[in-house]
Design an enzyme around this catalytic site. Structure first.
Site, PDB file in Angstrom:
ATOM      1  N   GLU A  89      -3.181  26.921  28.350  1.00  0.00           N
ATOM      2  CA  GLU A  89      -1.920  27.218  29.029  1.00  0.00           C
ATOM      3  C   GLU A  89      -1.837  28.652  29.549  1.00  0.00           C
ATOM      4  O   GLU A  89      -0.983  28.964  30.373  1.00  0.00           O
ATOM      5  CB  GLU A  89      -0.744  26.942  28.083  1.00  0.00           C
ATOM      6  CG  GLU A  89      -0.537  25.448  27.833  1.00  0.00           C
ATOM      7  CD  GLU A  89       0.617  25.164  26.896  1.00  0.00           C
ATOM      8  OE1 GLU A  89       0.986  26.072  26.115  1.00  0.00           O
ATOM      9  OE2 GLU A  89       1.140  24.038  26.927  1.00  0.00           O
ATOM     10  N   GLU A 120     -15.178  18.978  10.292  1.00  0.00           N
ATOM     11  CA  GLU A 120     -14.649  20.215   9.726  1.00  0.00           C
ATOM     12  C   GLU A 120     -15.465  20.715   8.535  1.00  0.00           C
ATOM     13  O   GLU A 120     -15.293  21.843   8.088  1.00  0.00           O
ATOM     14  CB  GLU A 120     -13.193  20.031   9.293  1.00  0.00           C
ATOM     15  CG  GLU A 120     -12.985  19.165   8.073  1.00  0.00           C
ATOM     16  CD  GLU A 120     -11.537  19.182   7.619  1.00  0.00           C
ATOM     17  OE1 GLU A 120     -11.311  19.525   6.447  1.00  0.00           O
ATOM     18  OE2 GLU A 120     -10.647  18.851   8.418  1.00  0.00           O
TER      19      GLU A 120
END
Length: 313
Positions: A89, A120
């Site tokens: 963004e 992970e």
């Protein structure tokens, strides 16, 4: 159950059972909505307690970005997606190059849409991703993990520190493992989730708020706004073009839309350059030089013009 790993997980604040939502499955829809929102209300106070750490992180990021460095967010699952979101963004909001903010996620880009839960656990995968983007000592790496103990993120921070990068962590547990590898540890302890262990809720919301602050404050420090106006936005569609006109109208309320349209055309759509040209009366090229001399800050350029006007008087 006397299992070290289970006991460690059990000790985390984010894994506790929330006494306020023990019977949420029996609540009416309205009661359920209110319970969930009531938990969210608690988040901002927890973040406020981390204000000094967040400010220190912003200063570190700003220092390195002004010298050509990048901010790299890295995390797994929800935390990784939030980093990717914030990074993606920044270019349209502040007209920064896409490679100045980078979001990396365990499992690669496929994990943005589809969960790759076991990714992970691999600290070396994070290190490989950082090498792939040619991480250097002028970059800043921000590891994000609600638990504060995700191996993928720990591996990233260890590697970043080993090559001289400044490191930041954002977690939701106190005295977390990530803090051991971080120059600044932001630990927003938001308490037990409405659904035990579902850190996409309060923990994720707190992380989103913190990342918003990190990137926004860093961009403000680099002259990407004039007051609270987004003068460096990229007007890539009609709505953003109209917003550009609105912004210029707030800076120059005495001028007309026709004048703003003409200035934007000469400035190739740049609100900041258009505003600077309108204030200085100079050409685009001359004004770009002035902006550069003012650290690309419209505020500093306006103050320079004002001081010049006073000297002329």
């Amino acid at each position: 159950m006397n299992d070290p790993e289970i006991n460690l997980l059990r000790s985390l604040e984010t894994e506790q059972q929330n006494p306020r939502t023990m019977t949420i499955d029996k609540a009416s829809t309205l009661e359920m909505v209110k319970l969930l929102n009531e938990e969210n209300r608690r988040i901002t106070d927890d973040i406020d307690e981390q204000a000094e750490n967040i400010a220190n992180a912003v200063d570190i990021i700003t220092f390195h970005m002004k010298r050509g460095g990048r901010l790299i967010y890295i995390g797994a699952g929800t935390s990784g997606r939030l980093g990717v979101l914030d990074a993606s963004e920044c270019p349209p909001t502040f007209s920064v190059a896409p490679d100045r903010f980078i979001g990396l996620i365990a499992g690669g880009d496929a994990a943005i849409r589809d969960a790759v839960e076991d990714a992970e656990d691999d600290p070396y995968a994070a290190q490989a991703q950082l090498r792939d983007i040619a991480l250097c000592g002028n970059d800043v790496v921000c590891g994000i993990a609600a638990s504060g103990r995700t191996p993928y993120v720990i591996g990233a921070l260890q590697y970043a520190a080993s090559i001289g990068c400044k490191t930041i962590c954002v977690s939701n547990n106190k005295n977390c493992q990530l803090a051991e590898y971080s120059d600044v540890a932001i630990e927003a302890v938001v308490g037990p989730e409405a659904l035990s262990g579902s850190t996409r809720l309060k923990a994720g919301t707190a992380q989103k708020i913190i990342l918003n602050i990190l990137s926004t404050a860093t961009m403000i420090q680099q002259g990407k706004t004039y007051g609270n106006l987004m003068v460096d936005l990229s007007a890539s569609n009609r709505k953003l073009h109209d917003r550009s006109i609105l912004i210029l109208g707030k800076i120059f309320p005495e001028k007309t839309r026709e004048e703003f349209e003409a200035a934007l055309e000469k400035a190739n759509g740049s609100v900041k350059l258009a505003a600077a040209m309108m204030r200085t009366g100079k050409s685009a090229e001359e004004t770009k030089v002035l902006l550069s001399q003012c650290d690309d800050s419209l505020r500093k350029l306006f103050e320079l013009v004002l001081s010049g006007d006073r000297n002329d008087a």
